[in-house]
Design an enzyme around this catalytic site. Structure first.
Site, PDB file in Angstrom:
ATOM      1  N   LYS A  34       2.596 -42.370 -39.737  1.00  0.00           N
ATOM      2  CA  LYS A  34       4.000 -42.603 -39.393  1.00  0.00           C
ATOM      3  C   LYS A  34       4.862 -41.420 -39.840  1.00  0.00           C
ATOM      4  CE  LYS A  34       7.746 -45.942 -40.357  1.00  0.00           C
ATOM      5  NZ  LYS A  34       8.050 -47.268 -40.970  1.00  0.00           N
TER       6      LYS A  34
ATOM      7  N   GLY B 280       5.401 -66.088 -52.708  1.00  0.00           N
ATOM      8  CA  GLY B 280       5.221 -66.970 -51.567  1.00  0.00           C
ATOM      9  C   GLY B 280       5.651 -68.399 -51.820  1.00  0.00           C
TER      10      GLY B 280
END
Length: 481
Positions: A195, A72
């Site tokens: 999924k 990050g």
């Protein structure tokens, strides 16, 4: 080879002539990546310029170990130079904390570009979205008076994480007992399972007339397999209320991103988790449930591989991992505890203490082989300051035979057989947080970085020298903040 360099240049020039993207950008991103062990000429590899991350149209930043490398921080710095910042995988099982103007923001789903007023942020089709978590993070921006109107685009193909998925995640971990994977229990794995079972719910389904029928079918399926009580009426009501809040954010991001690239816009793809947690290439089954490596950028955003100019691998100066699973260089002694304490090695998402150990070069080599890093960001080098001796796990042996570059055992039993060969290097005692150039680092720290470059075969572009956002040293270019 040089032929490959010229072929790559020709391909980029052809693409540039058919695209509004500047010709200079095509030229700037042609790189020669030598094989491991290539010698240095005057400290720099021949035919190479260090990839800073500033010159690409499409760049991805990827974790090179078991996650928590500090991706990050680099993404936050590079975001200033990009038009769009995109998440392509995972869900709220990842996380990083950003501090801007003294305000702390903990993001688990939102791309870090949300903190910059002129950046568009993409949650791609490969991400799984728990809407309550998303809205909580958006509320933190509202509380800080950060305007994000029109700047967040959520893929209509991204899958929804239901609270039922989180219930199932917890039940599965509990049932595994001592063999638990160590998931965050955020429902990520069960959502990806739905999924792949082709009965999952996409964000776009929420806006269709048949949503309730699909929702009930999914919850029926989960309850039939795991036998739990669940207030589906309450969740349905919440989901319909959420629909109004995210209505203007949900779009076809695949078309949007590719159209933006064609118009010359730049994209920074922000990876979650890391190479050794990849569902295919990681230390299975102690992995996450999505592609975390370079291929995941294409499948998770719909960007063709040939459009991705470069990748930067983020590698911690030592090794950590959270949860169960193999860890060949783990230190279960005072040195490991010192790394944990000095490095504040506790999970952003779970708060769990991270296991710590010496830098594992075969792990980094394997990540490079799969991702083809154009450069590396070595993070948290400052944590090693003060150690008299620093060890590097430079190679694996099985039954006395050294494993070749990039080879990683595919099974837990295979990985349990490895013996790590270490080499020792001199430590350094001084504070390095004020170093902004590679040359500013103490000689022992420079030698440590150079040794990593030699063993991996990739240059280091960025070095983390402290916890602060700007505490980074660069090699071969000037940082832009």
């Amino acid at each position: 080879s040089l032929a490959a360099v010229f072929a790559r240049a020709s391909a980029r020039l052809s693409a540039a002539s058919a695209s509004p993207a500047p010709l200079a950008r095509a030229l700037a991103n042609v790189r020669y990546t030598p094989a491991a062990g290539t010698s240095f000429l005057g400290g720099t590899r021949a035919f190479s310029s260090i990839c800073s991350g500033y010159d690409s149209q499409v760049l991805t930043v990827l974790g090179g170990q078991w996650g928590d490398e500090g991706k990050g921080k680099l993404v936050d710095i590079l975001a200033l130079k990009y038009d769009m910042i995109a998440r392509f995988n995972g869900g709220a099982n990842a996380g990083h904390t950003l501090v801007v103007d003294g305000k702390k923001f903990a993001f688990h789903l939102l791309p870090c570009g949300m903190l910059y007023q002129d950046k568009t942020n993409i949650i791609g089709n490969g991400v799984v979205v728990h809407i309550p978590t998303l809205l909580k993070e958006l509320q933190s921006l509202d509380d800080a008076d950060v305007d994000y109107d029109g700047r967040l685009k959520i893929s209509d193909r991204a899958h929804l994480v239901l609270d039922a998925h989180q219930v199932v995640d917890g039940m599965r971990e509990t049932a595994l007992g001592s063999g638990a994977i160590g998931t965050t229990k955020k429902g990520i794995g069960p959502t990806y399972a739905s999924k792949c079972n082709r009965n999952g719910l996409r964000v776009g389904d929420l806006f269709e007339d048949g949503f309730e029928q699909k929702y009930n079918a999914l919850v029926d399926n989960l309850q039939s397999m795991y036998d739990f009580e669940y207030d589906r009426k309450e969740e349905l009501e919440r989901l319909y209320a959420y629909k109004e809040k995210i209505d203007d954010m949900v779009i076809d991001t695949v078309h949007y991103v590719n159209s933006s690239i064609r118009s010359g816009k730049t994209v920074l793809a922000e990876g979650a988790n890391a190479a050794l947690l990849d569902i295919d290439f990681g230390t299975y089954p102690y992995v996450t449930s999505s592609p975390t490596t370079a291929g995941g950028v294409s499948t998770g955003l719909g960007i063709a591989p040939t459009k991705i100019d470069a990748s930067i691998g983020v590698v911690k100066a030592y090794t950590t991992r959270v949860g169960a699973g193999p860890f060949p260089t783990e230190l279960e002694d005072d040195v490991g505890q010192e790394m944990r304490d000095v490095g504040h090695e506790y999970g952003t998402t779970t708060g769990r203490p991270r296991r710590c150990g010496w830098l594992d070069i075969p792990v980094v080599q394997y990540g490079h082989m799969v991702n083809n890093y154009q450069s590396m960001n070595i993070t948290k080098l400052d944590v090693l300051s003060g150690l008299d001796e620093i060890k590097i796990g430079k190679e694996y042996k099985i039954d006395g035979e050294v494993l070749p570059y990039g080879m990683m055992p595919s099974t837990l039993d295979g990985l349990a057989k490895v013996e790590v060969e270490y080499e020792s290097m001199e430590g350094w005692k001084c504070d390095i947080s004020k170093c902004t150039k590679f040359e500013d680092l103490p000689h022992a720290a420079q030698a440590y970085i150079k040794r990593i470059e030699e063993l991996v075969g990739v240059e280091v572009s960025w070095v983390g020298t402290g916890p602060g956002r700007l505490e980074m040293a660069t090699q071969g270019f000037e940082a832009v903040y």
